[in-house]
Design a protein around this motif. Structure first.
Motif, PDB file in Angstrom:
ATOM      1  N   GLU A   1      -2.002   6.440   4.952  1.00  0.00           N
ATOM      2  CA  GLU A   1      -2.010   5.446   4.066  1.00  0.00           C
ATOM      3  C   GLU A   1      -3.284   5.278   3.319  1.00  0.00           C
ATOM      4  OE1 GLU A   1      -2.504   1.361   6.273  1.00  0.00           O
ATOM      5  OE2 GLU A   1      -0.900   2.438   7.244  1.00  0.00           O
ATOM      6  N   GLU A   2      -3.230   4.351   2.059  1.00  0.00           N
ATOM      7  CA  GLU A   2      -4.296   4.409   1.375  1.00  0.00           C
ATOM      8  C   GLU A   2      -4.985   3.190   2.048  1.00  0.00           C
ATOM      9  OE1 GLU A   2      -3.882   2.480  -2.176  1.00  0.00           O
ATOM     10  OE2 GLU A   2      -1.971   1.738  -2.069  1.00  0.00           O
TER      11      GLU A   2
ATOM     12  N   ARG B   1       0.895  -1.132  -0.130  1.00  0.00           N
ATOM     13  CA  ARG B   1       0.081  -0.085   0.140  1.00  0.00           C
ATOM     14  C   ARG B   1       0.928   1.198  -0.081  1.00  0.00           C
ATOM     15  NH1 ARG B   1      -0.076  -2.462   4.894  1.00  0.00           N
ATOM     16  NH2 ARG B   1       0.230  -1.393   6.786  1.00  0.00           N
ATOM     17  N   GLU B   2       0.437   2.297  -0.520  1.00  0.00           N
ATOM     18  CA  GLU B   2       0.950   3.475  -0.502  1.00  0.00           C
ATOM     19  C   GLU B   2       0.970   4.316   1.044  1.00  0.00           C
ATOM     20  OE1 GLU B   2       0.416   6.338  -3.909  1.00  0.00           O
ATOM     21  OE2 GLU B   2      -1.025   4.918  -4.302  1.00  0.00           O
TER      22      GLU B   2
ATOM     23  N   PHE C   1      -1.578  13.437  -2.153  1.00  0.00           N
ATOM     24  CA  PHE C   1      -1.829  11.967  -1.770  1.00  0.00           C
ATOM     25  C   PHE C   1      -3.238  11.846  -1.376  1.00  0.00           C
ATOM     26  CE2 PHE C   1      -2.213   8.650   1.584  1.00  0.00           C
ATOM     27  CZ  PHE C   1      -1.303   7.514   0.914  1.00  0.00           C
TER      28      PHE C   1
END
Length: 339
Positions: A174-175, A109-110, A125
């Motif tokens: 985070e995503e 995950r990003e 983001f």
């Protein structure tokens, strides 16, 4: 042998009312005298390093000395962690920013380390994401984690200001991970994780046990402290082999939110999850004893976090699907002595 621990840790924070509550709980189950139960609790504290809570949750009142010796108790667990894990490296697991940078390839995950990005990067983001997850740098049991729907905010800039609020102490953004449909079928509101515990021995990572955790009560975290459930998982098949346990020692056969049975539930990509944990164990090999929370995505497993203080209660929860043999035997069968 454990007198100092017993006096300084077991009794120090216990009031008479709390001790009586523990004793009464056992008496309600087996009907034995309070004097006998208290004496047995004190004996287990002195001989096995078992706190009074250990005595209750592992149902020591139902098992004899031979099996009691096989249980990882409060004192044994503390000693084992001290022996297995390099204290100078603990921060890698306690601080999410450090953990994410060390284990980035395992996360799938990003994410952004808020200390290392400017507002323009943060705004870029969060833009066009329906949800994000924000986590404090430190914290346990899901405390302080927020699942944020981005359209609650007027603009990405407003959301960025919220994420920078010092009172929130967010360290990582985070995503949102989307779990495997089968895991959502069990309980859709949280990412339901496997707790896989690894031991590094002879230069290899060895997975000792697997426990499935799920959320409950509409919450998006899967911790027992937030009302969730934990279940034993067969290491060979990846199938749940017992009921769901709560942190109050209740047991249920099916998840109350969905009606899906725990026993017999097959976890997708289980062998791949075990392999992922064993590979991650070698990234910081002087942290030899770690508990990994691993989620199952549609295309395979991903690590959520690693725990330096891996819970010793999960693999020892008593039910009819597992023998009354504790974690000490599992560890020693893997070739490491527990003292």
């Amino acid at each position: 042998m454990n007198i100092r621990y017993f006096a300084g840790r077991v009794l120090k924070n216990l009031s008479g009312d709390k001790i009586n509550g523990y004793v009464q709980h056992v008496r309600d189950i087996n009907g034995k005298s309070k004097a006998f139960i208290l004496a047995d609790m004190l004996w287990c504290a002195l001989i096995y390093g078992a706190g009074f809570n250990d005595y209750i949750i592992f149902e020591f009142y139902n098992i004899g000395a031979r099996d009691r010796r096989t249980y990882m108790t409060r004192l044994k667990n503390r000693r084992f962690l001290d022996a297995m894990n390099d204290k100078t490296r603990v921060g890698i697991f306690d601080d999410k920013n450090q953990f994410y940078h060390h284990f980035g390839p395992f996360l799938k995950r990003e994410f952004l380390d808020l200390a290392l990005v400017d507002d323009d990067q943060l705004i870029a983001f969060v833009r066009n994401k329906e949800y994000i997850v924000a986590k404090p740098n430190d914290g346990e049991c899901g405390e302080g984690i927020e699942k944020i729907r981005t359209d609650r905010f007027d603009s990405p800039e407003t959301l960025a200001t919220y994420l920078r609020d010092p009172a929130k102490n967010f360290g990582v953004v985070e995503e949102l991970l989307v779990q495997h449909p089968e895991m959502s079928r069990l309980y859709p509101e949280s990412v339901n994780c496997l707790r896989l515990c690894t031991l590094v021995t002879e230069g290899k990572g060895k997975c000792l046990y697997a426990v499935l955790k799920t959320g409950n009560n509409g919450k998006f975290v899967d911790n027992l402290e937030n009302g969730g459930y934990a279940c034993h998982v067969d290491m060979e098949t990846g199938v749940v082999i017992g009921p769901g346990h709560t942190n109050r020692q209740d047991k249920v056969e099916a998840h109350p939110a969905t009606g899906v049975a725990f026993r017999g539930f097959r976890i997708p990509y289980f062998k791949e999850a075990v392999a992922l944990a064993e590979a991650a164990a070698l990234v910081v090999p002087d942290m030899r004893y770690v508990g990994w929370d691993i989620c199952i995505l549609e295309d395979g497993p991903a690590i959520i976090e690693g725990n330096n203080y891996t819970a010793y209660d999960f693999p020892q929860m008593p039910d009819d699907s597992v023998p009354t043999t504790g974690l000490v035997k599992i560890i020693e069968d893997a070739g490491v002595k527990v003292r």
